[in-house]
Design an enzyme around this catalytic site. Structure first.
Site, PDB file in Angstrom:
ATOM      1  N   ASN A   1     -12.344  -5.593  11.548  1.00 45.32           N
ATOM      2  CA  ASN A   1     -12.179  -6.482  12.692  1.00 45.32           C
ATOM      3  C   ASN A   1     -13.533  -7.110  12.986  1.00 45.32           C
ATOM      4  O   ASN A   1     -14.497  -6.413  13.317  1.00 45.32           O
ATOM      5  CB  ASN A   1     -11.647  -5.729  13.919  1.00 45.32           C
ATOM      6  CG  ASN A   1     -10.195  -5.288  13.732  1.00 45.32           C
ATOM      7  OD1 ASN A   1      -9.793  -4.236  14.190  1.00 45.32           O
ATOM      8  ND2 ASN A   1      -9.402  -6.084  13.037  1.00 45.32           N
TER       9      ASN A   1
ATOM     10  N   GLU B   1       0.849  -1.194   0.000  1.00 41.68           N
ATOM     11  CA  GLU B   1       0.000   0.000   0.000  1.00 41.68           C
ATOM     12  C   GLU B   1       0.883   1.243   0.000  1.00 41.68           C
ATOM     13  O   GLU B   1       2.004   1.204   0.518  1.00 41.68           O
ATOM     14  CB  GLU B   1      -0.846   0.061   1.296  1.00 41.68           C
ATOM     15  CG  GLU B   1      -2.128  -0.713   1.208  1.00 41.68           C
ATOM     16  CD  GLU B   1      -2.994  -0.607   2.463  1.00 41.68           C
ATOM     17  OE1 GLU B   1      -2.614   0.084   3.439  1.00 41.68           O
ATOM     18  OE2 GLU B   1      -4.068  -1.225   2.447  1.00 41.68           O
TER      19      GLU B   1
ATOM     20  N   ARG C   1     -15.029  -8.694  15.320  1.00 40.12           N
ATOM     21  CA  ARG C   1     -15.159  -9.033  16.746  1.00 40.12           C
ATOM     22  C   ARG C   1     -15.442  -7.740  17.511  1.00 40.12           C
ATOM     23  O   ARG C   1     -15.418  -6.665  16.926  1.00 40.12           O
ATOM     24  CB  ARG C   1     -13.835  -9.614  17.239  1.00 40.12           C
ATOM     25  CG  ARG C   1     -12.682  -8.650  16.915  1.00 40.12           C
ATOM     26  CD  ARG C   1     -11.381  -9.013  17.556  1.00 40.12           C
ATOM     27  NE  ARG C   1     -10.268  -8.299  16.991  1.00 40.12           N
ATOM     28  CZ  ARG C   1      -9.819  -7.113  17.377  1.00 40.12           C
ATOM     29  NH1 ARG C   1     -10.422  -6.465  18.364  1.00 40.12           N
ATOM     30  NH2 ARG C   1      -8.790  -6.548  16.792  1.00 40.12           N
TER      31      ARG C   1
HETATM   32  P1  ADP Z   1      -8.487  -3.420  18.818  1.00 42.12           P
HETATM   33  O1  ADP Z   1      -8.470  -3.440  17.331  1.00 42.12           O
HETATM   34  O2  ADP Z   1      -9.583  -4.197  19.434  1.00 42.12           O
HETATM   35  O3  ADP Z   1      -8.341  -2.066  19.375  1.00 42.12           O
HETATM   36  P2  ADP Z   1      -5.742  -4.012  18.745  1.00 42.12           P
HETATM   37  O4  ADP Z   1      -5.753  -3.707  17.293  1.00 42.12           O
HETATM   38  O5  ADP Z   1      -4.966  -3.162  19.662  1.00 42.12           O
HETATM   39  O6  ADP Z   1      -7.213  -4.188  19.297  1.00 42.12           O
HETATM   40  O7  ADP Z   1      -5.233  -5.468  18.935  1.00 42.12           O
HETATM   41  C1  ADP Z   1      -5.842  -6.497  18.237  1.00 42.12           C
HETATM   42  C2  ADP Z   1      -5.817  -7.696  19.089  1.00 42.12           C
HETATM   43  O8  ADP Z   1      -4.500  -8.144  19.308  1.00 42.12           O
HETATM   44  C3  ADP Z   1      -6.420  -7.420  20.439  1.00 42.12           C
HETATM   45  O9  ADP Z   1      -7.357  -8.405  20.610  1.00 42.12           O
HETATM   46  C4  ADP Z   1      -5.301  -7.523  21.441  1.00 42.12           C
HETATM   47  O10 ADP Z   1      -5.685  -8.277  22.570  1.00 42.12           O
HETATM   48  C5  ADP Z   1      -4.261  -8.286  20.686  1.00 42.12           C
HETATM   49  N1  ADP Z   1      -2.968  -7.693  20.951  1.00 42.12           N
HETATM   50  C6  ADP Z   1      -2.639  -6.408  20.923  1.00 42.12           C
HETATM   51  N2  ADP Z   1      -1.353  -6.240  21.243  1.00 42.12           N
HETATM   52  C7  ADP Z   1      -0.867  -7.454  21.473  1.00 42.12           C
HETATM   53  C8  ADP Z   1       0.401  -7.959  21.860  1.00 42.12           C
HETATM   54  N3  ADP Z   1       1.419  -7.148  22.088  1.00 42.12           N
HETATM   55  N4  ADP Z   1       0.536  -9.287  22.011  1.00 42.12           N
HETATM   56  C9  ADP Z   1      -0.490 -10.113  21.790  1.00 42.12           C
HETATM   57  N5  ADP Z   1      -1.707  -9.697  21.433  1.00 42.12           N
HETATM   58  C10 ADP Z   1      -1.894  -8.396  21.287  1.00 42.12           C
HETATM   59  P1  ADP Z   2      -3.733  -4.280  12.317  1.00 38.02           P
HETATM   60  O1  ADP Z   2      -4.429  -5.476  11.760  1.00 38.02           O
HETATM   61  O2  ADP Z   2      -2.414  -4.596  12.903  1.00 38.02           O
HETATM   62  O3  ADP Z   2      -4.630  -3.470  13.191  1.00 38.02           O
HETATM   63  P2  ADP Z   2      -4.110  -2.217  10.285  1.00 38.02           P
HETATM   64  O4  ADP Z   2      -4.178  -2.524   8.826  1.00 38.02           O
HETATM   65  O5  ADP Z   2      -5.378  -1.914  10.965  1.00 38.02           O
HETATM   66  O6  ADP Z   2      -3.358  -3.423  11.021  1.00 38.02           O
HETATM   67  O7  ADP Z   2      -3.085  -1.026  10.502  1.00 38.02           O
HETATM   68  C1  ADP Z   2      -2.650  -0.665  11.782  1.00 38.02           C
HETATM   69  C2  ADP Z   2      -2.227   0.790  11.791  1.00 38.02           C
HETATM   70  O8  ADP Z   2      -1.158   1.000  10.860  1.00 38.02           O
HETATM   71  C3  ADP Z   2      -3.310   1.761  11.357  1.00 38.02           C
HETATM   72  O9  ADP Z   2      -4.144   2.122  12.432  1.00 38.02           O
HETATM   73  C4  ADP Z   2      -2.496   2.931  10.842  1.00 38.02           C
HETATM   74  O10 ADP Z   2      -2.053   3.763  11.893  1.00 38.02           O
HETATM   75  C5  ADP Z   2      -1.289   2.262  10.231  1.00 38.02           C
HETATM   76  N1  ADP Z   2      -1.478   2.072   8.777  1.00 38.02           N
HETATM   77  C6  ADP Z   2      -2.152   1.074   8.174  1.00 38.02           C
HETATM   78  N2  ADP Z   2      -2.148   1.242   6.829  1.00 38.02           N
HETATM   79  C7  ADP Z   2      -1.450   2.367   6.575  1.00 38.02           C
HETATM   80  C8  ADP Z   2      -1.059   3.068   5.398  1.00 38.02           C
HETATM   81  N3  ADP Z   2      -1.375   2.636   4.166  1.00 38.02           N
HETATM   82  N4  ADP Z   2      -0.325   4.200   5.540  1.00 38.02           N
HETATM   83  C9  ADP Z   2       0.036   4.639   6.759  1.00 38.02           C
HETATM   84  N5  ADP Z   2      -0.284   4.030   7.902  1.00 38.02           N
HETATM   85  C10 ADP Z   2      -1.023   2.902   7.826  1.00 38.02           C
HETATM   86 MG    MG Z   3      -6.365  -2.572  12.645  1.00 37.96          MG
END
Ligand code: ADP
Ligand code: ADP
Ligand code: MG
Length: 450
Positions: free
Chosen positions: A291, A201, A293
């Site tokens: 997500n 991306e 969930r």
């Molecule tokens: P959400 O999208 O619900 O805000 P996060 O994106 O922060 O949650 O994290 C996604 C999932 O991964 C959550 O369910 C959290 O419990 C888990 N998670 C976040 N950080 C860690 C970590 N450092 N180690 C293991 N699991 C994690």
């Molecule tokens: P995860 O499954 O670990 O939550 P996400 O795809 O939701 O992964 O991305 C996590 C974070 O990474 C986003 O909240 C954003 O801050 C950053 N991010 C994701 N995609 C981009 C992008 N194309 N450019 C800049 N930052 C990004």
């Molecule tokens: Mg995310």
């Protein structure tokens, strides 16, 4: 059919959150826990508890067979997975389906499609939802990576299709390292997620993270407005708030309608979150992932809408239709959540497990603390370091911040180092107070602080 008993396959604050919703609905709660959590508050507050294995997650909270067997043994109608662990594991949900154990969430098929970020982006495009410019699908080889890089430009982001929790992302700044970065992240993804597929991306450098809460009963799909999760460290959320302090009414409605279109496209059922990045310079927004969930930060939405999202999840899983319409969902005031972790902010946020010697919860008007902490509680080293969430409501953003600062000042956690003090510093900073910042703000703040 309404649910009469639910097995909760999780721990900590979210286990307690689900126990509380079950109690209010008259549903019997059964907590599946590891040996390390035997003495925890959720174990004592559940109607029943069943030990599913030793501390390591692969033999307990991530052991599908043990959890399904526990549900069958206790006669639970359904399993609530909380967040993390098996909550987005389509194989686990397929096992529940095969064994005819209910699951509080969408079908294994929907989880599999949306959990694959490449597939989810394709579905979003089909639904007319804007996505971040990048590769059309998985990157087959180096040649393709270079071809895509030419179109997308640098910096770019390589993302693991199966990534989550802020892991499986790598920024590439120049063509010189592209080939090496590609191999490295594919190898990492294979080890961490069992799937080496990656995609590319454009890396957007001045963005906010804005997401839409949705709930569907399979017929009606409702949205509960947005949450702004721009305050992140290493792509992991630290502070979340709702409404977003920056977007206008038109953008808000566009995001909500995009989220609903996506849910309709996949036949989404139960609660879910559609995540977007919002580009500050242009005001454009792009879908990044869904997500499937309940999310950690769901309470900020509950505080401004007055709706209990976990109860909605349980009622939908029991086959009930939604008894509210979009017009019934109104936003009142502002809410902010601080994730309190047992980590040392001064030592690179290193985890600090241990035993809580003394605990004092903050209270008063507009203060909500979701935590399993109490004096004597143990914070085992095996799990996520989040020990609680402080959620404060105010008539407006300033009042919510003032209240959160007041509550953080009251809270006392002795025995382990936590990030509560760090939250006070961030909330008190002029830039956070202004509401105008991007996903790089926490890193900037850390640098100035050092
Ligand atoms: P959400 O999208 O619900 O805000 P996060 O994106 O922060 O949650 O994290 C996604 C999932 O991964 C959550 O369910 C959290 O419990 C888990 N998670 C976040 N950080 C860690 C970590 N450092 N180690 C293991 N699991 C994690
Ligand atoms: P995860 O499954 O670990 O939550 P996400 O795809 O939701 O992964 O991305 C996590 C974070 O990474 C986003 O909240 C954003 O801050 C950053 N991010 C994701 N995609 C981009 C992008 N194309 N450019 C800049 N930052 C990004
Ligand atoms: Mg995310």
């Amino acid at each position: 059919m309404t649910l009469s008993s639910v097995l909760i396959a999780n721990r900590g604050e979210i286990a307690l959150r689900v126990i509380r919703a079950c109690r209010e609905l008259g549903i019997r709660s059964i907590l599946a826990h590891s040996e390390a959590d035997r003495d925890s508050l959720p174990v004592r507050l559940a109607d029943q508890a069943i030990c599913i294995g030793p501390a390591p997650v692969k033999s307990s909270y991530r052991d599908s067979a043990a959890i399904v067997a526990a549900a069958q043994l206790t006669g639970a109608d359904a399993i609530h997975p909380g967040y993390g662990f098996l909550s987005e594991n389509s194989d686990f949900v397929a096992l529940c389906e095969a064994e005819e154990v209910g699951f509080v969430g969408p079908s294994s098929e929907v989880i599999r499609r949306m959990g694959d970020k490449i597939e989810a982006k394709k579905i979003a495009r089909r639904a007319g939802v804007p996505t971040v410019p990048g590769s059309d699908g998985a990157i087959a080889d180096r040649d393709e990576a270079f071809r895509v890089a030419e179109e997308v430009g640098f910096p770019l982001l390589i993302k693991a299709s199966a990534g989550g929790g802020g892991r499986g992302l790598r920024v590439v700044h120049s063509p010189d390292t592209l080939a090496a970065d590609l191999s490295a992240i594919m190898a990492e993804a294979e080890v961490a997620f069992g799937d080496p597929s990656v995609y590319i991306e454009r890396y957007l450098t001045d963005i906010r993270h804005i997401e839409i809460q949705v709930v569907s009963d399979g017929t009606t799909t409702l949205h509960f407005g947005e949450r702004d999760c721009t305050a992140q460290r290493r792509n992991q959320k630290l502070i979340e708030e709702a409404p977003s302090p920056v977007i206008d009414a038109e953008t808000r409605e566009g995001l909500a309608q995009a989220a609903i279109a996506l849910c309709r496209e996949v036949g989404y059922v139960n609660a879910g979150t559609v995540e977007f990045v919002y580009d500050n310079p242009t005001g454009e927004y792009y879908f990044i992932e869904m997500n499937t969930r309940i999310q950690v930060e769901h309470p900020v939405t509950e505080m401004i809408t007055g709706v209990d999202l976990i109860k909605l999840q349980l009622r939908i899983a029991g086959g009930e239709a939604l008894d509210i319409t979009q017009e019934d969902i109104t936003i009142r005031g502002h809410a902010i959540e601080c994730r309190v972790n047992a980590e040392d902010a001064d030592q690179g946020f290193a985890p600090r497990p241990g035993t809580i010697r003394e605990f004092r919860a903050p209270g008063g008007f507009g203060v909500r603390l979701d935590t399993h902490l109490e004096g004597g509680a143990s914070i085992p080293p095996f799990y996520d370091s989040m020990v609680g969430k402080l959620i404060c409501w105010g008539r407006d953003r300033d009042e919510a911040i003032d209240r959160a600062l007041r509550a953080l000042g009251e809270m006392r956690i002795e025995g382990v180092v936590t990030t509560a003090g760090f939250h006070e510093e961030v909330l008190d900073s002029p830039k956070f107070r202004s509401g105008v910042f991007n996903t790089g703000y926490i890193a900037e703040f850390m640098e100035e602080r050092a």
